[in-house]
Write a protein that holds these residues in place. Sequence first.
Motif, short mmCIF file in Angstrom:
data_model
loop_
_atom_site.label_atom_id
_atom_site.label_comp_id
_atom_site.label_asym_id
_atom_site.label_seq_id
_atom_site.Cartn_x
_atom_site.Cartn_y
_atom_site.Cartn_z
N VAL A 1 -8.29 2.85 -0.70
CA VAL A 1 -7.71 3.76 0.28
C VAL A 1 -6.50 4.47 -0.30
O VAL A 1 -6.32 5.69 -0.13
CB VAL A 1 -7.31 2.97 1.54
CG1 VAL A 1 -6.61 3.89 2.54
CG2 VAL A 1 -8.53 2.32 2.17
N CYS A 2 -5.67 3.74 -1.03
CA CYS A 2 -4.42 4.32 -1.52
C CYS A 2 -4.63 5.27 -2.70
O CYS A 2 -3.81 6.16 -2.92
CB CYS A 2 -3.45 3.21 -1.90
SG CYS A 2 -2.88 2.26 -0.47
N MET B 1 0.86 9.88 -11.04
CA MET B 1 -0.03 10.34 -12.10
C MET B 1 -0.44 11.80 -11.93
O MET B 1 -1.25 12.31 -12.71
CB MET B 1 -1.30 9.47 -12.13
CG MET B 1 -1.05 7.98 -12.41
SD MET B 1 -0.43 7.67 -14.08
CE MET B 1 1.31 7.34 -13.70
N LEU B 2 0.10 12.49 -10.95
CA LEU B 2 -0.39 13.83 -10.63
C LEU B 2 0.18 14.93 -11.53
O LEU B 2 -0.09 16.12 -11.30
CB LEU B 2 -0.09 14.17 -9.16
CG LEU B 2 -0.80 13.32 -8.11
CD1 LEU B 2 -0.59 13.91 -6.72
CD2 LEU B 2 -2.29 13.18 -8.40
N GLU B 3 0.97 14.55 -12.52
CA GLU B 3 1.48 15.51 -13.50
C GLU B 3 2.13 16.71 -12.82
O GLU B 3 3.08 16.56 -12.08
CB GLU B 3 0.34 15.91 -14.45
CG GLU B 3 -0.24 14.74 -15.21
CD GLU B 3 -1.40 15.12 -16.12
OE1 GLU B 3 -1.93 16.24 -16.00
OE2 GLU B 3 -1.77 14.27 -16.96
N GLY B 4 1.61 17.93 -13.05
CA GLY B 4 2.28 19.12 -12.53
C GLY B 4 1.79 19.57 -11.17
O GLY B 4 2.14 20.67 -10.73
N SER C 1 -0.06 3.70 -3.35
CA SER C 1 -0.22 5.15 -3.16
C SER C 1 0.74 5.94 -4.05
O SER C 1 0.37 6.96 -4.62
CB SER C 1 -0.03 5.51 -1.69
OG SER C 1 1.24 5.08 -1.22
N GLU C 2 1.97 5.46 -4.19
CA GLU C 2 2.96 6.19 -4.98
C GLU C 2 2.74 6.02 -6.48
O GLU C 2 3.08 6.92 -7.27
CB GLU C 2 4.37 5.75 -4.57
CG GLU C 2 4.73 6.18 -3.17
CD GLU C 2 5.95 5.47 -2.60
OE1 GLU C 2 6.33 5.80 -1.47
OE2 GLU C 2 6.52 4.59 -3.29
N GLY D 1 0.80 -1.22 0.00
CA GLY D 1 0.00 0.00 0.00
C GLY D 1 0.83 1.26 0.00
O GLY D 1 0.56 2.21 -0.75
N TYR D 2 1.88 1.30 0.87
CA TYR D 2 2.61 2.54 1.10
C TYR D 2 4.12 2.41 0.91
O TYR D 2 4.86 3.34 1.21
CB TYR D 2 2.32 3.04 2.52
CG TYR D 2 0.85 3.25 2.77
CD1 TYR D 2 0.21 4.43 2.40
CD2 TYR D 2 0.08 2.25 3.36
CE1 TYR D 2 -1.14 4.62 2.62
CE2 TYR D 2 -1.28 2.43 3.58
CZ TYR D 2 -1.88 3.61 3.21
OH TYR D 2 -3.23 3.78 3.42
#
Length: 351
Positions: free
Chosen positions: A90-91, A158-161, A152-153, A74-75
Amino acid sequence: MSDATGTSLWWRTYGRNRRCITLDLHKEEGREVLRNLANKSDVLVENFRPGVMEKWGLGPKDLKPELIYTRISGYGQTGPKASLPGYASVCEAYGGIRHLNGYADRPPVRTNVSLGDTLTGLHAAFGAVMALLHRQRHNNTVPGQVVDAAISESVFNMLEGCVPEFAMHGYDRPPSGSTISGVVPSATLKTKDGRYVIIGGNGDSVYTRLMAAIGRPEMGSQNPLYCNNTERCKREDEIYEVIGKWVEERSLEQVLEVMAEARVPSGPILSTADIMKEEQYKARGMFHEAKPPSGDGPSLTLPAMLPVLSGTPGSTKWAGPELGEHTDQILRDELDLSDAEISRLRELNAI
């Protein structure tokens, strides 16, 4: 959902082309089988909570040094949350993607597939291949590596900028409904016949063609008010109102026809039922037919093996097998165990 035997269709899909062995790792005899198999392998993949494999004497230091040891959790294997159980639901939230999905005035929403698990599988596979390539480029003279893939990572990646946006400007990107922050126009719009269409006209030249196609050439990028994405973002509501009004007066087919003529990226939102009728998917061979290894029962339709490779394209030899279907075969073929040795393991409930 399941097939007629009660076996999950998810497993029939993702277990394809695999041989399946069952081991009870709570028993030393089961652990010894795994050690022997791992020491004949290039890659091991495990998804127990961090520390469990070490407790069983199956950690990276317990196996051959050249093994690529791929771990999914998960983490991650370290940090204050490492020991916590982690499901994708959750993640995905902890990794930030749930915060961005949906509308600001409603609870965060979830994509109706286990996105976090799939993304982590891709990260784990990519990491294993990179570690293998590193080892091979050194003529197998260097040890293997531990590939540490956290759900989670994998989502966070995928969070781009979003990270530099906050670090530099203090901008905490919010959910944006059917649009995307900082890109105009790119949106989901409803047509006259109640369908939804995506139109992406965010490049300057594409945007100009889009506005000309809907009869508003004066709003093209030659106008200083709309000359680039920064200026268009200032007038987001105005632009979407104009495009939305044009779309709602036309059927989906009419919208797509005009957009295609203007070379503006656009497309319908398809359900699985829609996809399975689409000629593009059929022409690309995106559906495979296969039975389980036993050959019993009806053939199943599965999504194709992707990506498409020109020289060695993936194929589906069989759908996911029954649990433990290949236990005896693997023990004979890979470990040279006799029938008597296999029977003993079975009597001990190690297999």
